[in-house]
Design a protein around this motif. Structure first.
Motif, short mmCIF file in Angstrom:
data_model
loop_
_atom_site.label_atom_id
_atom_site.label_comp_id
_atom_site.label_asym_id
_atom_site.label_seq_id
_atom_site.Cartn_x
_atom_site.Cartn_y
_atom_site.Cartn_z
N ARG A 106 -35.54 -39.68 27.35
CA ARG A 106 -35.19 -40.07 28.71
C ARG A 106 -35.25 -38.69 29.42
O ARG A 106 -34.54 -37.81 29.30
CB ARG A 106 -33.67 -40.74 28.89
N THR A 123 -31.61 -39.15 41.00
CA THR A 123 -30.43 -39.97 40.70
C THR A 123 -30.54 -41.33 41.49
O THR A 123 -30.62 -41.42 42.73
CB THR A 123 -29.27 -39.23 40.77
N PRO A 124 -30.17 -42.53 40.98
CA PRO A 124 -29.77 -42.78 39.58
C PRO A 124 -31.05 -43.42 38.62
O PRO A 124 -30.78 -44.30 37.98
CB PRO A 124 -28.86 -44.02 39.95
N ILE A 125 -32.22 -42.86 38.94
CA ILE A 125 -33.11 -43.22 37.97
C ILE A 125 -33.68 -42.10 36.97
O ILE A 125 -33.69 -41.01 37.21
CB ILE A 125 -34.47 -43.59 38.92
N VAL A 148 -38.04 -47.31 32.70
CA VAL A 148 -36.90 -46.58 33.84
C VAL A 148 -35.73 -47.08 33.44
O VAL A 148 -35.53 -48.38 33.20
CB VAL A 148 -37.62 -46.82 35.48
N ASP A 149 -34.83 -46.13 33.46
CA ASP A 149 -33.32 -46.35 33.34
C ASP A 149 -32.80 -46.05 34.75
O ASP A 149 -33.01 -45.34 35.38
CB ASP A 149 -32.67 -45.23 32.28
N LEU A 150 -31.92 -47.29 35.09
CA LEU A 150 -31.14 -47.19 36.34
C LEU A 150 -29.91 -46.95 35.91
O LEU A 150 -29.02 -47.67 35.04
CB LEU A 150 -31.13 -48.61 37.03
N PHE A 179 -25.96 -46.17 35.95
CA PHE A 179 -24.73 -46.50 37.13
C PHE A 179 -23.63 -46.73 36.18
O PHE A 179 -23.50 -46.83 34.96
CB PHE A 179 -25.06 -47.80 37.69
#
Length: 129
Positions: free
Chosen positions: A86, A91-93, A125-127, A129
């Motif tokens: 990763r 942010t937040p991606i 893609v990671d979100l 939160f």
């Protein structure tokens, strides 16, 4: 009996995953994914997964094991190993790249006395939160 090996391209899958960690054990993540086969025929399944999380400065590596399965319109059940990198973005991606190896050993979509092995690569893609 005769033994044979068939090699073919892996179909295209879309995974939508949810992953969580606990603040007292940040090196372990677990979660699952909805997995849909969208290339040729359509199949719906999922993956239950646990991952070891290794922060490397701004980058993160995740080594995972999982239990992939399909339940419609056919049934498959197996095991999975994965490695994900990763990279931080705005942010937040975060951008991810993964490789995974799946072995399916049970299900209605396998010929008798057979197994299905797949090697897959993924970009995502990671979100956060």
């Amino acid at each position: 009996g005769s033994q044979s090996t068939v090699v073919a391209r892996t179909p295209l899958f879309i995974d939508v995953a949810l992953r969580t960690t606990r603040s007292d054990v940040p090196a372990l993540a677990w979660g699952g994914a909805l997995r849909v086969e969208v290339d040729g025929r359509v199949g719906v399944g999922g993956v239950a997964r646990a991952e070891l999380v290794l922060p490397l400065g701004p980058f993160v590596l995740r080594a995972g094991v999982g239990v992939p399965f399909f339940f419609a319109p056919y049934v498959l059940f197996g095991v999975e190993g994965s490695l994900t990198a990763r990279w931080p973005a705005k942010t937040p991606i975060a951008v991810t790249a993964s490789v995974s190896l799946d072995a399916y050993f049970a299900g209605s979509d396998l010929p008798r006395d057979s197994a299905l092995f797949m090697a897959n690569g993924a970009l995502g893609v990671d979100l956060l939160f």
